[in-house]
Every structure is written in C-alpha cells, then in structure tokens.
Design an enzyme around this catalytic site. Structure first.
Site, PDB file in Angstrom:
ATOM      1  N   ILE A  95      11.069 -26.923  16.759  1.00 46.68           N
ATOM      2  CA  ILE A  95      11.193 -25.768  17.661  1.00 46.68           C
ATOM      3  C   ILE A  95      11.094 -26.292  19.092  1.00 46.68           C
ATOM      4  O   ILE A  95      10.186 -27.068  19.409  1.00 46.68           O
ATOM      5  CB  ILE A  95      10.066 -24.752  17.376  1.00 46.68           C
ATOM      6  CG1 ILE A  95      10.244 -24.173  15.980  1.00 46.68           C
ATOM      7  CG2 ILE A  95      10.057 -23.644  18.428  1.00 46.68           C
ATOM      8  CD1 ILE A  95       9.096 -23.282  15.532  1.00 46.68           C
ATOM      9  N   HIS A 112      22.577 -21.419  12.599  1.00 45.41           N
ATOM     10  CA  HIS A 112      21.584 -20.995  11.609  1.00 45.41           C
ATOM     11  C   HIS A 112      22.321 -20.436  10.390  1.00 45.41           C
ATOM     12  O   HIS A 112      23.267 -19.658  10.536  1.00 45.41           O
ATOM     13  CB  HIS A 112      20.666 -19.926  12.212  1.00 45.41           C
ATOM     14  CG  HIS A 112      19.611 -19.488  11.250  1.00 45.41           C
ATOM     15  ND1 HIS A 112      18.516 -20.280  10.957  1.00 45.41           N
ATOM     16  CD2 HIS A 112      19.490 -18.369  10.504  1.00 45.41           C
ATOM     17  CE1 HIS A 112      17.771 -19.662  10.059  1.00 45.41           C
ATOM     18  NE2 HIS A 112      18.342 -18.490   9.771  1.00 45.41           N
TER      19      HIS A 112
HETATM   20  C1  GRF Z   1      22.752 -26.281   8.303  1.00 44.33           C
HETATM   21  O1  GRF Z   1      22.865 -25.368   7.249  1.00 44.33           O
HETATM   22  C2  GRF Z   1      22.301 -25.601   9.566  1.00 44.33           C
HETATM   23  O2  GRF Z   1      22.786 -24.294   9.688  1.00 44.33           O
HETATM   24  C3  GRF Z   1      20.807 -25.573   9.402  1.00 44.33           C
HETATM   25  O3  GRF Z   1      20.474 -26.791   8.775  1.00 44.33           O
HETATM   26  C4  GRF Z   1      21.614 -27.276   8.054  1.00 44.33           C
HETATM   27  C5  GRF Z   1      21.910 -28.615   8.621  1.00 44.33           C
HETATM   28  O4  GRF Z   1      22.952 -29.250   7.949  1.00 44.33           O
HETATM   29  N1  GRF Z   1      20.155 -25.353  10.670  1.00 44.33           N
HETATM   30  P1  GRF Z   1      23.670 -30.483   8.616  1.00 44.33           P
HETATM   31  O5  GRF Z   1      22.577 -31.499   8.967  1.00 44.33           O
HETATM   32  O6  GRF Z   1      24.394 -30.024   9.822  1.00 44.33           O
HETATM   33  O7  GRF Z   1      24.578 -31.026   7.560  1.00 44.33           O
END
Ligand code: GRF
Length: 220
Positions: A95, A112
């Site tokens: 965060i 997200h």
């Molecule tokens: C994704 O689903 C993103 O939305 C979330 O964490 C995951 C990360 O995946 N915050 P990556 O590392 O981008 O493959």
C-alpha cells in the site's frame, strides 16, 4: 525529446500486466515509455522479463525499511531518479502511503481484479464466486491512500460461467486486465483522462445501448 510520458511500473510478482504495458509501449505511437520496472521482491518473475528487454530495473525490499514512509520515500526517489512522470502499479502488493499518493496525485494508476467498489483487497475471484455474481471484472483506478478506493478510470465486465473455478475466472479477468490497462495508461499519458478535484475527467465514450447479459438473454 520524444513527447512520450515516462512511466515507472511497480510489481511484486509475475508481472503479466507489466508485460502488457511494455508491449503496448513498443508501438511508436503509444504516448508513454517505460523508464523503470521496480519490485519490492528480488524474486519477482517479472524482473527477469524486464531485464531481458533491457529495461532499467530496481529492487526496493520493504523489509529493509522501518516503516511505510521510509519505504515510500525510497520508491519515490528511484522513480524520480529515472525521470518517471507517471506510475503504474501492476500486481504491486504494497500500500502506498498518504505522502507519496498526495505528491503523485493523478499520476499513479493501479489495476484491480474486480469491478470496484465491489471486492476491494485480496481473493476477489473466490469472493465473487461465493456471492454468486453473474458479472465480474476488473478496474483501472488512480491510487489514493485508501486501498483500492481511488477514482475509477476504466472497467471491463466479464461473465461468470456456471462451472467457473477461481482460477478459470481469474484467467478470464486477466485477459480483460491486459486489454484495459494499456488503454487506461494511454488515456492518462495523452491527457485525455485526468484527475480533477478528486474526480476522473474523461470524454464520454462507448455505446450507450451496449449491455452485458450474463447468462445471455435470448430474444423471444
Ligand atoms: C492482477 O490480477 C492484478 O489485477 C492484481 O494482481 C494480479 C497481478 O498479476 N493487482 P500480474 O503480476 O500482473 O501478472
């Protein structure tokens, strides 16, 4: 001077969203260029991809800092050092505190895996399945000090299928993530979307008659 906005990407793991931004930035017409890929974990798989692409990388391990403010200050320092004007959090599992988000207000984006404001935090796909929602999705938003609560830039809705598991649903949502994040970053980098008085200012777009029905509804 290329006229492109310099973007620093923050990751913690796999980095598939980071890869989708790097791929988009390969297009000479894309309005942003990646100036740094920074991870809080030295073992993040995404770092190897960035290094193979000869992108500048950095590791700032949060465990080396006594508090969040000190960690944030180091992250902000690295971003400045590489001339970052925008920041894209892509699976970054820390965060960012008030000071950094205030200083970089309207310039830090996050992706997200849910249709915010539903399912802030972790385990979004498990929670969506447990609730039995028929439509799930993902959101790109500006980052504010409150987790997953900043102003929304762009969303994609995906249907939940009857036999979905958390991983099959996650895969469908991830595909949509890879489509909307490069688009949202391009809008912000080109100035088409911006934050004004805490609200996202965006041109109206899309087909007002378009609706996602899930399950699909047949015409009678
Ligand atoms: C994704 O689903 C993103 O939305 C979330 O964490 C995951 C990360 O995946 N915050 P990556 O590392 O981008 O493959």
């Amino acid at each position: 001077m290329t006229g492109k906005r310099r973007v620093g990407i923050l990751i913690s793991g796999r980095g598939s969203n980071m890869q989708s931004l790097v791929a988009a930035a390969d297009d000479p017409d894309y309005p942003a260029e990646v100036c740094l890929v920074l991870s809080n974990r030295a073992d993040a798989a995404g770092l190897a991809f960035a290094e193979a692409r000869n992108l500048p990388t950095a590791v700032v391990d949060h465990r080396d800092f006594s508090d969040r403010a000190a960690f944030d200050a180091e992250v902000a320092g690295r971003l400045r050092q590489h001339g970052a004007e925008l920041v894209a959090c892509a699976g970054f599992m820390r965060i960012l505190g008030e000071r950094l988000t205030a200083e970089w207000s309207g310039r830090v984006l996050n992706i997200h895996p849910s249709l915010l404001p539903c399912y802030r935090g972790l385990d979004t796909h498990e929670r969506a399945l447990a609730d039995g929602v028929r439509v799930h999705g993902c959101t790109v938003h500006f980052v504010s000090p409150e987790l997953d609560a900043g102003p929304i830039i762009c969303q994609a809705a995906v249907p939940v299928m009857a036999d979905d598991t958390p991983s099959s649903l996650a895969a469908r949502v991830l595909k949509a993530e890879h489509a909307i994040y490069p688009q949202a970053l391009a809008w912000v980098a080109s100035g088409q979307v911006r934050l004004e008085n805490g609200k996202v200012r965006a041109p109206s777009s899309g087909d007002p008659d378009q609706t996602l029905f899930s399950p699909a509804i047949r015409a009678r």
